[in-house]
Design an enzyme around this catalytic site. Structure first.
Site, PDB file in Angstrom:
ATOM      1  N   GLY A  69      -5.906  -0.341  -8.285  1.00 40.63           N
ATOM      2  CA  GLY A  69      -5.386  -0.802  -6.938  1.00 40.63           C
ATOM      3  C   GLY A  69      -6.030   0.105  -5.915  1.00 40.63           C
ATOM      4  N   GLU A  70      -5.761   1.605  -6.212  1.00 37.86           N
ATOM      5  CA  GLU A  70      -6.189   2.569  -5.465  1.00 37.86           C
ATOM      6  C   GLU A  70      -7.609   3.223  -5.481  1.00 37.86           C
ATOM      7  OE1 GLU A  70      -1.953   4.747  -4.703  1.00 37.86           O
ATOM      8  OE2 GLU A  70      -1.985   3.393  -6.321  1.00 37.86           O
ATOM      9  N   THR A 123     -10.184 -10.799  -8.977  1.00 30.01           N
ATOM     10  CA  THR A 123      -9.327 -10.090  -8.083  1.00 30.01           C
ATOM     11  C   THR A 123      -9.726  -8.538  -8.123  1.00 30.01           C
ATOM     12  OG1 THR A 123      -7.555 -10.360  -9.903  1.00 30.01           O
ATOM     13  CG2 THR A 123      -7.501 -11.692  -7.913  1.00 30.01           C
ATOM     14  N   PHE A 128       0.746  -1.300  -0.093  1.00 30.25           N
ATOM     15  CA  PHE A 128      -0.162  -0.066   0.045  1.00 30.25           C
ATOM     16  C   PHE A 128       0.799   1.357  -0.051  1.00 30.25           C
ATOM     17  CE2 PHE A 128      -2.378  -3.372   2.146  1.00 30.25           C
ATOM     18  CZ  PHE A 128      -3.329  -3.484   1.358  1.00 30.25           C
ATOM     19  N   ALA A 146      -0.563  -3.340 -13.274  1.00 30.00           N
ATOM     20  CA  ALA A 146      -1.342  -4.248 -14.206  1.00 30.00           C
ATOM     21  C   ALA A 146      -1.176  -3.799 -15.475  1.00 30.00           C
ATOM     22  CB  ALA A 146      -2.908  -4.108 -13.881  1.00 30.00           C
ATOM     23  N   ILE A 161       2.004  -7.846  -4.391  1.00 30.33           N
ATOM     24  CA  ILE A 161       1.564  -7.382  -2.890  1.00 30.33           C
ATOM     25  C   ILE A 161       0.152  -7.523  -2.717  1.00 30.33           C
ATOM     26  CG2 ILE A 161       3.357  -5.556  -3.209  1.00 30.33           C
ATOM     27  CD1 ILE A 161       1.080  -3.626  -4.355  1.00 30.33           C
TER      28      ILE A 161
HETATM   29 MO1  MOS Z   1       0.521   3.100  -3.836  1.00 28.01          MO
HETATM   30  S1  MOS Z   1       0.301   4.334  -2.318  1.00 28.01           S
HETATM   31  O1  MOS Z   1       1.097   4.142  -4.764  1.00 28.01           O
HETATM   32  O2  MOS Z   1       1.461   1.847  -3.327  1.00 28.01           O
END
Ligand code: MOS
Length: 707
Positions: free
Chosen positions: A673-674, A603, A231, A500, A456
């Site tokens: 992811g974010e 996922t 993260f 990705a 991760i």
């Molecule tokens: Mo993320 S906070 O860009 O690992």
């Protein structure tokens, strides 16, 4: 096989059976164990160490302090590449919990016992803990990727606007608590160094150590096959250098597994922020002026800041824009990346303010977004590569049954509970970086992919397998993926949700080359192997070799010349607040995201869901409190630092809005992811307002603020 089909993780069995090796699981011969001694003061200096008692503990090998480690060390770098709070480099204590000594012993227990016997005499100075503390220094910030957006004349337009709104917002310090601790093990074989550490940047971890020890890059190997949560907290960092130095000094591998409490001060975290927002609008709700000023806490030496105005300035159509960001230096450890670093705090401010403006205008908050929606970047006039914000709002609103919401706050009840509905925009820049990969295909239809990627927790092995399988026309089970090793072809840092896209683009390129070679000589070879590199257009052509030297580069969001590239989303939340006790319960969440091609919808769903849960946590639970007198974290441990448990999280309903983007990159992948966390904090605050009529502008929202 098409992109998007749900595929189970190819490493799932390895993970649940314990076969997956995390960094500190890697066996090394005859390791010594390190235990950290950290500063018990905040600001000041070390006068003396008394080490006799510690040295007397059986099994102790050595104790490293700034007084005995010698010179010649290169200064540690912070997450922005700038100065940081160095460890062991001088007598200076920059912050509470700074590493000041490293004890090495034959066993972990001996190292810990000796560390507890290290005595330190300090000269203590009065520290500045945070905003409003005496002695903090306010400085102009260095923008991250592009200058702070401005356009037209925001001040004048605001003065003349028929509808004006002004609000101040703040977000707290938050700390990473990944399941896997911030471990590192270093082993020398002659002048060859092997590093085992959880890493979001394999090439960077190796390059950073090679640079520190003046070694050629091929003399350092970093291994990180699985990472137990990152993260943003697991980039290259100076702890690695100290453990490598310790290992060389005692001629033995050294393993460090810091405690969870130490993680609060030896690693990076999300900085406390403040915001001033001004919105000017016409009577129909069309924005005329937007001003967003931000302040961010950092350490004394580091100018680290996230400047999320880069994003908030371009969320809605607006002819006059002013933004500014300042860094406030305090006696703190250096902050760093934490999931959607700029967007999480800055979008809280903007999306709360949009809700407040909608209320003032007596407009449905969705309609205010619709009125101000844009397909063109309002700052520089570039087209969005694609932008499906209103599709997200409309699909999520329908599923959530938003039409049941009453505009007047405090007007819906369920027994003793006040019921509130809230929504907010979510977004994240779509980034892509340089990457290389080696792919081999044998005549029996089995493929191997080598790429120094990062698992991760996102399902990265599976993404690579899917792309290779789809391009080669084989099944994902027939693809063996090797990652997490800096000796493999390099991939951009796993940050900014780029991996990705970056990995998929290069793997697809290599696979297409294999198909082309097979087509041109169908009978020639039993095994075809291709090495490919991919540097996205707009990045320097030497981006791969720069990455091998530890310098990451990526392109996306507003930093592209041709388009502005963002994934977008919409969060909907129902909260119930007890009319007497003000207990806050989240009842329902519906969130929709449009993020281009989803390589693996299974996922992807988990990523979105995890992000929304963290958003709830950011709204209602998480905050690291700092004592204003001593500048020590008051709850710097997982027992006192609140995170949600299952009972705090209702069913999360995720809608994946189909979106085809031919401009963002050749595969249309935007990254996921974010985005899930962004805006959820505001959606909760907006729901709390709808329930109670009380606007909470300072996170987290807790019972006492509603009494
Ligand atoms: Mo993320 S906070 O860009 O690992």
């Amino acid at each position: 096989m098409t992109l998007g089909t749900p595929v189970r993780r190819i490493d799932g069995v390895a993970k649940v059976t314990g076969a997956a090796r995390y960094a500190s699981d890697e066996p090394v011969a005859n390791p010594a164990f390190a235990y950290l001694v950290t500063s018990s003061i905040s600001r000041g200096s070390i006068q003396a160490f008394q080490l006799e008692e510690a040295h007397a503990v059986p099994g102790v090998i050595d104790i490293l302090t700034y007084q005995n480690i010698g010179t010649g060390f290169k200064k540690a770098k912070g997450p922005d590449g700038g100065d940081t709070t160095e460890i062991l480099e001088s007598s200076r204590s920059w912050h509470n919990g700074q590493i000041i000594a490293i004890v090495l012993a034959d066993t972990f227990e001996a190292a810990r016992e000796a560390a507890n016997k290290v005595q330190v005499t300090y000269q203590e100075e009065t520290p500045s803990a945070t905003f409003d503390s005496a002695g903090v220094q306010v400085a102009e910030h260095k923008p991250q990727r592009s200058p702070d957006p401005t356009k037209g004349s925001a001040t004048q337009a605001f003065a003349n606007a028929p509808i004006k709104f002004e609000g101040h917002y703040s977000t707290p310090t938050q700390h990473h608590n990944p399941i896997e601790l911030f471990t590192v093990t270093c082993a020398w074989d002659g002048d060859h160094l092997t590093i085992y550490e959880p890493s979001q940047f394999m090439a960077g971890s190796a390059a950073s150590a090679a640079n520190q020890f003046d070694l050629p890059p091929d003399k350092v190997r970093a291994i990180s096959r699985y990472v137990g949560g990152a993260f943003g907290s697991k980039g290259p960092n100076p702890r690695t250098h100290w453990i490598a130095r310790a290992a060389r000094r005692i001629g033995r591998p050294v393993k460090l597994v810091p405690t969870r409490d130490q993680g609060f001060t030896i690693a990076t975290y999300r900085a406390e922020t403040r915001h001033a927002i001004k919105l000017g609008a016409d009577r129909n709700g069309r924005l005329i002026s937007l001003s967003h000023e931000g302040w961010e806490i950092s350490s004394r030496p580091s100018g680290y800041n996230v400047s999320g105005v880069e994003t908030t300035a371009r969320m809605y159509a607006c002819p006059n824009i002013h933004t500014a960001v300042s860094v406030v230096h305090a006696d703190r450890n250096t902050p760093g990346f934490m999931r959607a670093p700029p967007e999480t705090p800055y979008m809280f401010a903007l999306e709360s303010a949009m809700d407040e403006l909608a209320h003032e205008l007596r407009l449905d908050p969705i309609e205010l977004r619709r009125i101000n929606d844009t397909q063109v970047d309002p700052v520089d006039g570039k087209p969005y590569s694609s932008r499906s914000l209103m599709q997200c709002f409309d699909q999520a609103a329908a599923k959530f049954d938003w039409k049941r919401r009453k505009q007047q706050p405090g007007s819906t009840r369920a027994g003793d509970w006040l019921v509130g509905f809230g929504c907010a925009t979510s977004c994240y820049p779509s980034n892509v970086g340089p990457a290389a990969a080696r792919v081999a295909l044998t005549s029996d239809g089995k493929a191997t992919v080598d790429i120094a990627g990062h698992e991760i927790g996102t399902g990265a092995y599976t993404v690579v397998a899917i792309v290779a399988a789809r391009t080669l026309g084989i099944a994902p089970e027939d693809v063996t993926v090797r990652m997490g090793d800096s000796d493999l072809p390099p991939l951009m840092i796993a940050g900014g949700s780029n991996n990705a896209a970056s990995a998929s683009l290069v793997v697809a390129k290599a696979c297409k080359e294999i198909l082309a070679r097979r087509a041109s000589s169908p009978t020639a070879s039993h095994r075809i192997e291709v090495y490919a590199e991919h540097v996205p257009e707009g990045l320097p052509p030497d981006a791969i070799s720069a990455m091998n030297k530890g310098k990451p580069s990526m392109l996306g969001g507003a930093s592209r010349k041709d388009v502005t590239a963002y994934a977008l989303g919409a969060h909907f939340v129902e909260v119930h607040i007890h009319s007497q006790t003000r207990e806050i319960r989240v009842k329902r969440i519906t969130s929709a995201f449009a993020a281009g091609t989803l390589v693996n919808s299974l996922t992807a769903y988990s990523q979105f869901m995890g992000g929304t849960i963290w958003g709830i946590s950011a709204a209602l639970h998480e905050a690291t409190e700092i004592d204003p007198k001593t500048a020590r974290y008051a709850n710097g441990n997982l027992a006192d630092y609140l995170v949600p448990v299952n009972a705090d999280i209702p069913e999360v309903d995720i809608i994946m809005v189909p979106e085809s983007d031919t401009r963002v990159n050749a595969l249309g992948i935007k990254g996921i992811g974010e985005i899930g966390i962004v805006g959820m904090n505001a959606a909760v605050a907006n729901a709390v307002f709808n329930a109670t009529g009380k606007r909470i502008r300072d996170l987290p929202i807790r019972v006492e603020k509603l009494l």
